[in-house]
Enzyme design. Sequence first.
Site, short mmCIF file in Angstrom:
data_model
loop_
_atom_site.label_atom_id
_atom_site.label_comp_id
_atom_site.label_asym_id
_atom_site.label_seq_id
_atom_site.Cartn_x
_atom_site.Cartn_y
_atom_site.Cartn_z
N ARG A 168 -14.96 62.10 -65.65
CA ARG A 168 -16.16 62.48 -66.21
C ARG A 168 -16.79 63.22 -66.80
O ARG A 168 -17.79 63.64 -67.59
CB ARG A 168 -16.91 62.38 -64.93
N LYS A 175 -10.26 68.72 -63.76
CA LYS A 175 -11.32 69.40 -63.13
C LYS A 175 -12.09 70.56 -62.18
O LYS A 175 -12.86 71.11 -62.23
CB LYS A 175 -11.85 68.37 -62.37
N ASN A 182 -19.99 66.40 -61.64
CA ASN A 182 -19.03 65.52 -61.48
C ASN A 182 -18.92 65.06 -63.28
O ASN A 182 -18.43 64.53 -63.86
CB ASN A 182 -19.82 63.98 -61.69
N ARG A 224 -11.32 98.60 -75.91
CA ARG A 224 -11.04 97.80 -74.95
C ARG A 224 -9.78 97.68 -74.06
O ARG A 224 -10.57 99.36 -73.60
CB ARG A 224 -9.82 97.71 -76.50
N ALA A 265 -13.28 118.06 -92.36
CA ALA A 265 -13.70 117.01 -93.13
C ALA A 265 -12.70 116.58 -94.44
O ALA A 265 -12.22 116.48 -94.82
CB ALA A 265 -14.99 117.02 -93.35
C1 UD1 Z 1 -17.26 60.92 -53.37
C2 UD1 Z 1 -17.37 59.75 -52.16
C3 UD1 Z 1 -18.91 60.02 -51.89
C4 UD1 Z 1 -20.04 60.80 -51.94
C5 UD1 Z 1 -18.91 61.99 -53.12
C6 UD1 Z 1 -20.23 63.16 -52.54
C7 UD1 Z 1 -15.65 58.23 -52.09
C8 UD1 Z 1 -14.85 56.74 -52.34
N1 UD1 Z 1 -16.55 58.44 -52.80
O1 UD1 Z 1 -16.73 60.62 -54.33
O2 UD1 Z 1 -18.59 58.33 -51.10
O3 UD1 Z 1 -21.55 60.52 -52.34
O4 UD1 Z 1 -18.08 62.21 -52.85
O5 UD1 Z 1 -19.50 63.81 -53.78
O6 UD1 Z 1 -14.69 59.40 -51.79
N2 UD1 Z 1 -10.32 63.22 -54.86
C9 UD1 Z 1 -8.47 63.73 -54.92
N3 UD1 Z 1 -7.46 62.32 -54.77
C10 UD1 Z 1 -7.57 60.98 -55.51
C11 UD1 Z 1 -9.36 60.92 -55.56
C12 UD1 Z 1 -9.83 62.18 -55.09
O7 UD1 Z 1 -7.95 64.85 -54.06
O8 UD1 Z 1 -7.23 60.33 -55.19
C13 UD1 Z 1 -10.30 64.29 -54.73
C14 UD1 Z 1 -11.06 65.15 -55.93
O9 UD1 Z 1 -10.93 65.58 -57.04
C15 UD1 Z 1 -12.84 65.22 -55.41
C16 UD1 Z 1 -12.60 64.80 -54.24
O10 UD1 Z 1 -11.68 64.68 -54.30
O11 UD1 Z 1 -12.68 66.81 -55.60
C17 UD1 Z 1 -14.22 63.39 -54.34
O12 UD1 Z 1 -13.55 62.55 -55.70
P1 UD1 Z 1 -15.20 62.31 -56.27
O13 UD1 Z 1 -13.77 61.25 -57.77
O14 UD1 Z 1 -15.22 63.00 -57.01
O15 UD1 Z 1 -15.56 61.12 -55.69
P2 UD1 Z 1 -17.11 60.99 -55.58
O16 UD1 Z 1 -17.30 59.75 -56.82
O17 UD1 Z 1 -17.91 62.61 -56.46
CA CA Z 2 -17.39 64.79 -56.69
#
Ligand code: UD1
Ligand code: CA
Length: 477
Positions: A32, A39, A246, A352, A442
Amino acid sequence: MSRSKPSGQSGMAREANPRMAVLIMAAGKGTRLKSKHPKVLHEVGGKPLLRHVIDAATRVFPASDVYAIIGHEAERVRQAVAASGVNFIYQREQRGTGHAVTSARDAVQHYDHVLVLSGDAPLITPATLQRLSEYHLQQRAAMTILSAVLDEPRGYGRILYRRDGRSVAQIAEEKSLTDRQRRLKEVNAGFYGFRAKPLFEHIARLTTDNAHREYYLTDMAGVLARAGEKVVALSASNPHEILGCNTRWELAEVDAELRLEKARRLAEEGVTIYAPQTCVIDADVQVGPDTVIEPFVQILGQTRIGSDCRVRSYSVLTDSELADGVVVRHGCVLEQARVAAGAVLGPYSHLRPGSEIGEGAHVGNFVETKKARLGKASKANHLTYLGDAEIGERVNVGAGTITCNYDGSRKHTTVIEDGAFIGSDATLVAPVRVGRNAYVAAGSTVTEDVPEDALALARTRQVTKSQWAKRRRESNT
Ligand code: UD1
Ligand code: CA
């Protein structure tokens, strides 16, 4: 769970020395944001999202128990936060938050509990992490969800309770909400406590049967509840803390939030900041009391400013050090510069890297310095370039002076000893030395050393032709 005393307090007493691992999910791509950069490396308040979360976690738990789950651009992410001393787990493919935690299984399943944090929610505080872990242990729950009540819950998962109104039945993701559920304002913050045993016993039950075809960690609430395990939620006292980043707009909002918070903290420590909404001050910056920061100033990186300084509008200070009582007038740019007490800079000076300005020294408008030391009470007030220069005390550098430090392939040093006087528009062709108390006339182009107390004149003699102009005028008519 304080670092010094991990057990024996409050609710934890029931479980002797519970061992807690902290997982920070940071492997996602952040679609996003529409960015080629990972991110969690996008910055708010002058540091990457992930560093905010790591910093909060390591203030409550030892870094050796903290594990960052990385995947997308893993190497870059690892390098950016390696100094924190946390461990890293690679999630090779990013198949959802549930999959992220599954990929950490080998590293953390020997712990009693696992706290799972979102790496993209930088406003989380150590106090809330502490509260979450304590509540989780007290409740003896299999899963404890940090929740928050938001006026605009859109985009977040919602907490659905059982009939008792206390035990959580499941978390429903935005895309699967019914119209009624969509009106619920208690959201999943993305921070959880788990008892390791039931978590890893049941995590294989997650499926990708959802809108994103991903393994959702949030589905563990339903999975555990159906298995007869206790699932509870703890509401964050400040719902603000849980804001995720996000989108670019959310990044900007959170950044503004952090900047204002930083300004407020400095103000509490005795710093005057006018129009703080217009100033950009990074998290690690230090400023002493009675220093005044005018509107539209940026103070970045590891900059340290003493007391009783004044930083006037439109100046940008990066990784620099100012002692007490320094005045930075309008529009100065400082990078890795050090400025001693009582010095006056600007307007429009450019310092600098490697610039060292001595006590009470003056650097004026349109003066650029690089790897240059200007001693105590010395002055370079107008239109000057000082590069690779060692300048002693009480030296006067006249307007328009240039050190010619570069011969096209190498840099050379100019030395100007104490008390010397460099006349306006002098060109000092390095390597060259001007001795103590010597004068350079100068307009001179100095190519040879000038001994102590001498005068160097290195310019063509003036030719004056009397009545020349008048004759010219008359011959033209
Ligand atoms: C998630 C929650 C949602 C909550 C929100 C709060 C899930 C399915 N949903 O949604 O309920 O309200 O957070 O902010 O969890 N990440 C990984 N590996 C992956 C996917 C994601 O490490 O395979 C990490 C991302 O980098 C991120 C975090 O997990 O830092 C959350 O993932 P994200 O995709 O942002 O979840 P949300 O859609 O925000
Ligand atoms: Ca998130």
